[in-house]
Design an enzyme around this catalytic site. Structure first.
Site, PDB file in Angstrom:
ATOM      1  N   ASP A  57     -12.711  62.312  29.903  1.00  0.00           N
ATOM      2  CA  ASP A  57     -13.310  63.628  30.142  1.00  0.00           C
ATOM      3  C   ASP A  57     -14.038  63.707  31.483  1.00  0.00           C
ATOM      4  OD1 ASP A  57     -12.347  64.492  27.758  1.00  0.00           O
ATOM      5  OD2 ASP A  57     -14.271  64.540  26.703  1.00  0.00           O
ATOM      6  N   ASP A  98     -38.136  70.465  32.889  1.00  0.00           N
ATOM      7  CA  ASP A  98     -37.431  69.677  33.891  1.00  0.00           C
ATOM      8  C   ASP A  98     -36.375  70.488  34.635  1.00  0.00           C
ATOM      9  OD1 ASP A  98     -38.889  67.397  33.452  1.00  0.00           O
ATOM     10  OD2 ASP A  98     -37.424  66.473  32.113  1.00  0.00           O
ATOM     11  N   GLY A  99     -35.701  71.381  33.918  1.00  0.00           N
ATOM     12  CA  GLY A  99     -34.679  72.208  34.557  1.00  0.00           C
ATOM     13  C   GLY A  99     -35.248  73.038  35.696  1.00  0.00           C
ATOM     14  N   GLY A 117     -31.322  61.718  30.987  1.00  0.00           N
ATOM     15  CA  GLY A 117     -30.705  63.003  30.664  1.00  0.00           C
ATOM     16  C   GLY A 117     -29.302  62.851  30.099  1.00  0.00           C
ATOM     17  N   TYR A 118     -28.341  63.480  30.771  1.00  0.00           N
ATOM     18  CA  TYR A 118     -26.936  63.446  30.362  1.00  0.00           C
ATOM     19  C   TYR A 118     -26.464  62.000  30.208  1.00  0.00           C
ATOM     20  CZ  TYR A 118     -22.137  65.431  30.391  1.00  0.00           C
ATOM     21  OH  TYR A 118     -20.861  65.830  30.070  1.00  0.00           O
ATOM     22  N   ASN A 119     -26.893  61.150  31.127  1.00  0.00           N
ATOM     23  CA  ASN A 119     -26.523  59.739  31.090  1.00  0.00           C
ATOM     24  C   ASN A 119     -26.917  59.074  29.779  1.00  0.00           C
ATOM     25  OD1 ASN A 119     -26.038  56.946  32.487  1.00  0.00           O
ATOM     26  ND2 ASN A 119     -28.156  56.871  31.798  1.00  0.00           N
ATOM     27  N   LYS A 120     -28.131  59.326  29.327  1.00  0.00           N
ATOM     28  CA  LYS A 120     -28.612  58.700  28.085  1.00  0.00           C
ATOM     29  C   LYS A 120     -27.809  59.174  26.877  1.00  0.00           C
ATOM     30  CE  LYS A 120     -32.805  57.902  25.337  1.00  0.00           C
ATOM     31  NZ  LYS A 120     -32.210  58.349  24.064  1.00  0.00           N
ATOM     32  N   SER A 121     -27.373  60.430  26.904  1.00  0.00           N
ATOM     33  CA  SER A 121     -26.610  60.965  25.772  1.00  0.00           C
ATOM     34  C   SER A 121     -25.242  60.303  25.635  1.00  0.00           C
ATOM     35  CB  SER A 121     -26.441  62.480  25.912  1.00  0.00           C
ATOM     36  OG  SER A 121     -25.537  62.800  26.955  1.00  0.00           O
ATOM     37  N   ALA A 146     -16.013  59.804  27.388  1.00  0.00           N
ATOM     38  CA  ALA A 146     -14.815  59.718  26.535  1.00  0.00           C
ATOM     39  C   ALA A 146     -13.632  59.104  27.268  1.00  0.00           C
ATOM     40  CB  ALA A 146     -14.463  61.101  25.993  1.00  0.00           C
TER      41      ALA A 146
END
Length: 266
Positions: free
Chosen positions: A152, A51-52, A164-168, A187
């Protein structure tokens, strides 16, 4: 798809991969496709990698709407944007030769910085502090004050970027057929002075999200656009909207977005 015959391959050059690709290049040529060196001359852009690499291919070639993008993974890679593998490249060519092939349209978000410079994202935008302190952001929806965030940072994701980042950060996974974008917290601090929603929220395609950076030393936050980071000086405001633009990709039969989500996470 007879008119789509010019292919540009986007990949990280290395000798081992190049040797493997020679077979694919020969197969493409044998099937009547032209391999071009300049992406501006292509109407099919193929990334080799996960994907990257697909996100890089879209970004580096200008988020073109007049061509098809597709991704090919290698044996040790997986990808939610990539339908094909090095082992089924001939399936990809066969799909592209037939007019009845299915095409996905992935939404793109537009990011305007300080009312001047604009960027596009297929996956997500993230805003984070470069200092060892929290960042403070006033959040507005359609120019209406919504909340003051302290923490953060924030993530604004497209539906395809929601995995992606959202799911984490415990954001929701959104069906890419829904034209929207999602805002998730990194955070957040919630106390008597700062109070946020404390959960992700989803905005419709006609909404405008404004993020006003409070100038308290965090004047140079890191702006992440897909998988690239930008350090832009004196950021005061980011205006984020869902673009009218959509990135078109080839869809394999019986391989829906939710098939790939299941295969990746379950």
């Amino acid at each position: 798809m007879e008119q789509r015959r010019n292919i540009f391959f986007y990949y990280k050059k290395d000798e081992e991969l190049q040797n493997k690709l020679e077979t694919l290049f020969d197969l493409a040529t044998e099937n009547g496709f032209n391999i071009v060196e300049d992406p501006q001359n292509a109407n099919i852009i193929v990334s080799i990698g996960g994907d990257g690499m697909f996100l890089q291919a879209v970004r580096k070639t200008g988020f073109r709407e007049d061509c098809l993008y597709t991704g090919i993974t290698r044996s040790n890679e997986s990808g939610l944007y990539c339908d094909f593998n090095m082992d089924n490249f001939d399936d990809m060519l066969d799909t592209m030769r037939h007019a009845e092939m299915e095409v996905r349209r992935f939404p793109v978000i537009n990011v305007e910085v300080n009312g001047e410079t604009s960027f596009e994202c297929l996956n997500e935008l993230s805003v984070r502090s470069t200092l060892i302190k929290s960042i403070v952001i006033d959040v507005k929806i359609d120019d209406m004050y919504f909340e003051t965030f302290r923490g953060d940072g924030l993530i604004v994701a497209t539906p395809t970027g929601s995995t992606g980042y959202n799911k984490s950060t415990n954001g929701a996974v959104i069906d890419p057929k829904i034209p929207c974008f999602q805002v998730s917290e990194l955070a957040s601090i919630n106390n008597n002075r700062y109070r946020t929603l404390g959960s992700s929220f989803v905005l419709n395609s006609d909404r405008k999200l404004s993020l006003e950076i409070i100038q308290d030393g965090n004047d140079y936050p890191i702006i992440g656009l897909d998988n690239e980071a930008y350090s832009i000086r004196n950021i005061h405001e980011l205006n984020i909207t869902l673009s009218d633009k959509a990135i078109k990709t080839v869809k394999l039969k019986d391989n829906s977005y939710w098939d790939r989500v299941k295969r990746t996470f379950l």
